[in-house]
Design a protein around this motif. Structure first.
Motif, PDB file in Angstrom:
ATOM      1  N   ASN A  13       7.778  33.316   2.478  1.00 16.46           N
ATOM      2  CA  ASN A  13       8.561  32.544   1.414  1.00 16.46           C
ATOM      3  C   ASN A  13       9.029  31.337   1.618  1.00 16.46           C
ATOM      4  N   THR A  14       8.720  30.350   1.123  1.00 11.40           N
ATOM      5  CA  THR A  14       9.175  28.986   1.325  1.00 11.40           C
ATOM      6  C   THR A  14       9.866  28.514   0.145  1.00 11.40           C
ATOM      7  N   LEU A  15      10.361  29.374  -0.665  1.00  6.47           N
ATOM      8  CA  LEU A  15      11.221  28.768  -1.898  1.00  6.47           C
ATOM      9  C   LEU A  15      12.186  28.091  -1.481  1.00  6.47           C
ATOM     10  N   GLU A  16      12.779  28.083  -0.600  1.00  4.52           N
ATOM     11  CA  GLU A  16      14.033  26.946  -0.137  1.00  4.52           C
ATOM     12  C   GLU A  16      13.552  25.651   0.130  1.00  4.52           C
ATOM     13  N   ILE A  17      12.229  25.431   0.462  1.00  8.00           N
ATOM     14  CA  ILE A  17      11.795  24.133   0.692  1.00  8.00           C
ATOM     15  C   ILE A  17      10.871  23.720  -0.411  1.00  8.00           C
ATOM     16  N   TYR A  18      10.804  24.200  -1.273  1.00 11.68           N
ATOM     17  CA  TYR A  18       9.733  23.595  -2.504  1.00 11.68           C
ATOM     18  C   TYR A  18      10.394  22.520  -3.130  1.00 11.68           C
ATOM     19  N   PRO A  19      11.704  22.456  -3.337  1.00  7.22           N
ATOM     20  CA  PRO A  19      12.209  21.315  -4.115  1.00  7.22           C
ATOM     21  C   PRO A  19      12.244  20.080  -2.926  1.00  7.22           C
ATOM     22  N   ARG A  20      12.368  20.388  -1.717  1.00  4.86           N
ATOM     23  CA  ARG A  20      12.314  19.306  -0.628  1.00  4.86           C
ATOM     24  C   ARG A  20      11.013  18.589  -0.711  1.00  4.86           C
ATOM     25  N   LEU A  21       9.982  19.457  -0.806  1.00  8.01           N
ATOM     26  CA  LEU A  21       8.375  19.123  -0.476  1.00  8.01           C
ATOM     27  C   LEU A  21       8.332  18.359  -1.892  1.00  8.01           C
ATOM     28  N   ILE A  22       8.756  18.748  -3.009  1.00  5.31           N
ATOM     29  CA  ILE A  22       8.378  18.111  -4.434  1.00  5.31           C
ATOM     30  C   ILE A  22       9.131  16.614  -4.285  1.00  5.31           C
ATOM     31  N   GLU A  23      10.447  16.557  -3.759  1.00  6.46           N
ATOM     32  CA  GLU A  23      11.122  15.313  -3.582  1.00  6.46           C
ATOM     33  C   GLU A  23      10.377  14.385  -2.672  1.00  6.46           C
ATOM     34  N   LEU A  24       9.761  14.842  -1.789  1.00  4.21           N
ATOM     35  CA  LEU A  24       8.843  13.983  -0.644  1.00  4.21           C
ATOM     36  C   LEU A  24       7.741  13.412  -1.376  1.00  4.21           C
ATOM     37  N   GLY A  25       7.437  13.976  -2.461  1.00  2.00           N
ATOM     38  CA  GLY A  25       5.935  13.758  -3.002  1.00  2.00           C
ATOM     39  C   GLY A  25       4.896  14.479  -2.713  1.00  2.00           C
ATOM     40  N   LEU A  26       4.996  15.784  -2.160  1.00  2.00           N
ATOM     41  CA  LEU A  26       3.651  16.557  -2.009  1.00  2.00           C
ATOM     42  C   LEU A  26       2.926  16.656  -3.293  1.00  2.00           C
ATOM     43  N   ASP A  27       1.792  16.790  -3.025  1.00  5.12           N
ATOM     44  CA  ASP A  27       0.878  17.143  -4.285  1.00  5.12           C
ATOM     45  C   ASP A  27       0.504  18.481  -4.499  1.00  5.12           C
ATOM     46  N   ALA A  28       0.126  19.023  -3.762  1.00  8.22           N
ATOM     47  CA  ALA A  28      -0.163  20.690  -3.679  1.00  8.22           C
ATOM     48  C   ALA A  28       0.418  21.369  -2.463  1.00  8.22           C
ATOM     49  N   PHE A  29       0.915  22.663  -2.729  1.00  7.44           N
ATOM     50  CA  PHE A  29       1.335  23.417  -1.971  1.00  7.44           C
ATOM     51  C   PHE A  29       0.704  24.749  -1.765  1.00  7.44           C
TER      52      PHE A  29
END
Length: 180
Positions: free
Chosen positions: A81-97
């Motif tokens: 469960n990585t829900l808490e870091i989803y917004p952080r990774l989006i902010e960093l510019g990750l394309d696909a998770f």
């Protein structure tokens, strides 16, 4: 819970190694760069999100910046469960998770549609080994309805030892039907 000095030194060396490795791969003709860590348990992150921000977010920023410098896409994997870091990774510019989307709930991930490409699998812990083909069809349809439209999905199905073959077949049959 501050990490000991030796651990921080090791993390710095590991990060330097990965930056050098990603720089070399980014200079090739590949389309994207991939990195992975497992950050989640069944219910939450393995560490406090503030610690993740302090120690690991800067590393991922460097990895994504290297890819961007060379015009590459970035792909990351994590179990749990990585829900808490989803917004952080989006902010960093990750394309696909690549994440366990059923572990977090599609209703919780839907808010990130249009911001990241979802790359997840049908629930291999419960649905694939225990579910019916109708359960599989419902799950695939729900992914399609909730996540596909805004940012797409990289579809994955892990055919593990406990998975029912008819359920794995139902995953692909349903995706084919929905995506035509």
């Amino acid at each position: 819970m501050e990490p000991p000095a030796n651990m921080l030194k090791f993390m710095e060396q590991m990060h330097d190694f990965y930056c050098e490795l990603l720089e070399k791969w980014a200079q090739t003709e590949v389309d994207g760069l991939f990195f992975m860590d497992d950050w989640g348990s069944q219910r939450s992150l393995l560490i406090n999100p503030r610690m993740w921000d302090e120690y690991f977010r800067p590393m991922y920023k460097d990895y994504i910046d290297i890819a961007r410098k060379y015009g590459k896409k970035t792909f990351m994997h994590s179990d749990g469960n990585t829900l808490e870091i989803y917004p952080r990774l989006i902010e960093l510019g990750l394309d696909a998770f690549n994440s366990q989307i059923f572990c977090m709930g599609l209703e919780n991930l839907e808010q990130f549609g249009g911001k990241i490409t979802f790359w997840g699998e049908i629930d291999r812990q419960h649905l694939l080994p225990e579910g019916s083909t109708e359960d599989i069809e419902r799950a695939v349809t729900e992914i399609y309805d909730r996540l596909w439209d805004k940012s797409g999905c990289i579809v994955q199905c892990e055919f593990g030892a406990c998975a029912k073959p008819e359920n794995v077949y139902a995953v692909f049959r349903t995706w084919d039907k929905l995506s035509r």
